[in-house]
Write a protein that holds these residues in place. Structure first.
Motif, PDB file in Angstrom:
ATOM      1  N   LEU A  85       0.823  -1.212   0.000  1.00  0.00           N
ATOM      2  CA  LEU A  85       0.000   0.000   0.000  1.00  0.00           C
ATOM      3  C   LEU A  85       0.859   1.264   0.000  1.00  0.00           C
ATOM      4  O   LEU A  85       0.604   2.197  -0.763  1.00  0.00           O
ATOM      5  CB  LEU A  85      -0.944   0.005   1.207  1.00  0.00           C
TER       6      LEU A  85
ATOM      7  N   ALA B  25      -7.218   0.054  -2.555  1.00  0.00           N
ATOM      8  CA  ALA B  25      -6.734  -0.369  -1.229  1.00  0.00           C
ATOM      9  C   ALA B  25      -7.426  -1.637  -0.732  1.00  0.00           C
ATOM     10  O   ALA B  25      -6.771  -2.556  -0.235  1.00  0.00           O
ATOM     11  CB  ALA B  25      -6.893   0.766  -0.227  1.00  0.00           C
TER      12      ALA B  25
ATOM     13  N   CYS C 258      -6.581   4.995  -3.491  1.00  0.00           N
ATOM     14  CA  CYS C 258      -7.094   4.406  -2.242  1.00  0.00           C
ATOM     15  C   CYS C 258      -8.525   3.923  -2.404  1.00  0.00           C
ATOM     16  O   CYS C 258      -8.860   2.818  -1.992  1.00  0.00           O
ATOM     17  CB  CYS C 258      -7.018   5.417  -1.097  1.00  0.00           C
ATOM     18  N   SER C 259      -9.359   4.771  -3.006  1.00  0.00           N
ATOM     19  CA  SER C 259     -10.766   4.399  -3.122  1.00  0.00           C
ATOM     20  C   SER C 259     -10.964   3.239  -4.099  1.00  0.00           C
ATOM     21  O   SER C 259     -11.873   2.432  -3.922  1.00  0.00           O
ATOM     22  CB  SER C 259     -11.618   5.604  -3.536  1.00  0.00           C
TER      23      SER C 259
ATOM     24  N   LEU D 291       0.977   4.047  -2.925  1.00  0.00           N
ATOM     25  CA  LEU D 291       0.485   5.366  -2.530  1.00  0.00           C
ATOM     26  C   LEU D 291       1.554   6.429  -2.785  1.00  0.00           C
ATOM     27  O   LEU D 291       1.259   7.503  -3.310  1.00  0.00           O
ATOM     28  CB  LEU D 291       0.071   5.347  -1.064  1.00  0.00           C
TER      29      LEU D 291
END
Length: 189
Positions: A44, A69, A65-66, A48
């Motif tokens: 992650l 993740a 992320c949306s 990111l």
């Protein structure tokens, strides 16, 4: 008398040996849990960071992320043995699927207290045995870059994406150095 001393000595030695075996087993479980935490956290974090470097506004990162993740968490868990899992949670969640349970809350409140008391160590891994499962907790501390999506002054475009994907979002208003949440590995043995 000599026989009694010999028996006591042997009993003591066997108890010490049993304790050492238990300590070794617990250390192995802890190391296994840390390995799984690193798998999820590392994947992650690296992705990111790539999105944050490509787009300093944070829009790409919140989109990542949306969209990804939760999938990445699932993919990592599919690679783990059946007796293990790893997940993220927080006291103030963005995704309702990451809701903490009572034990998670207790651990995170202890982390928050240590931050408030200036005794917090970012590498403080907590290990808690709960019936047939051992949980290994790694704290996630809010860094400056996190504030683009988790701070108090969030860009309106990012806020729109958050609101669209996470209508029950509670994960804002953080400050640098505050506890953002935890990654938890659970090992059943």
């Amino acid at each position: 008398m000599k026989t009694s001393l010999l028996l006591i000595s042997l009993l003591g030695t066997s108890l010490i040996g049993a304790a050492e075996k238990t300590d070794d087993a617990q250390m192995q479980i802890k190391q296994e849990g840390i390995q799984y935490i690193k798998m999820l956290g590392g994947t992650l974090k690296s992705q990111l960071q790539t999105h944050m470097q490509a787009d300093k506004t944070g829009l790409s990162a919140i989109g990542f992320c949306s969209a990804r993740a939760e999938e990445i968490t699932k993919e990592v868990n599919e690679k783990l043995p059946e007796h293990a899992s790893v997940r993220r949670t927080a006291l103030h969640i963005r995704n309702v699927k990451n809701k903490p349970d009572p034990l998670d809350i207790e651990v995170m409140k202890a982390y928050e207290k240590s931050i408030a008391d200036n005794t917090f160590q970012p590498n403080n891994i907590k290990m808690i045995k709960d019936v047939d499962t051992t949980r290994i907790y790694k704290p996630l501390v809010t860094q400056g870059v996190c504030l683009k999506c988790h701070g108090s002054n969030i860009n309106k475009d990012i806020q729109e994406i958050i609101t669209a994907h996470y209508p029950k979002d509670e994960a804002m208003g953080f400050k640098e150095g505050s506890l953002r949440g935890v990654i938890v590995a659970e090992i059943k043995k």
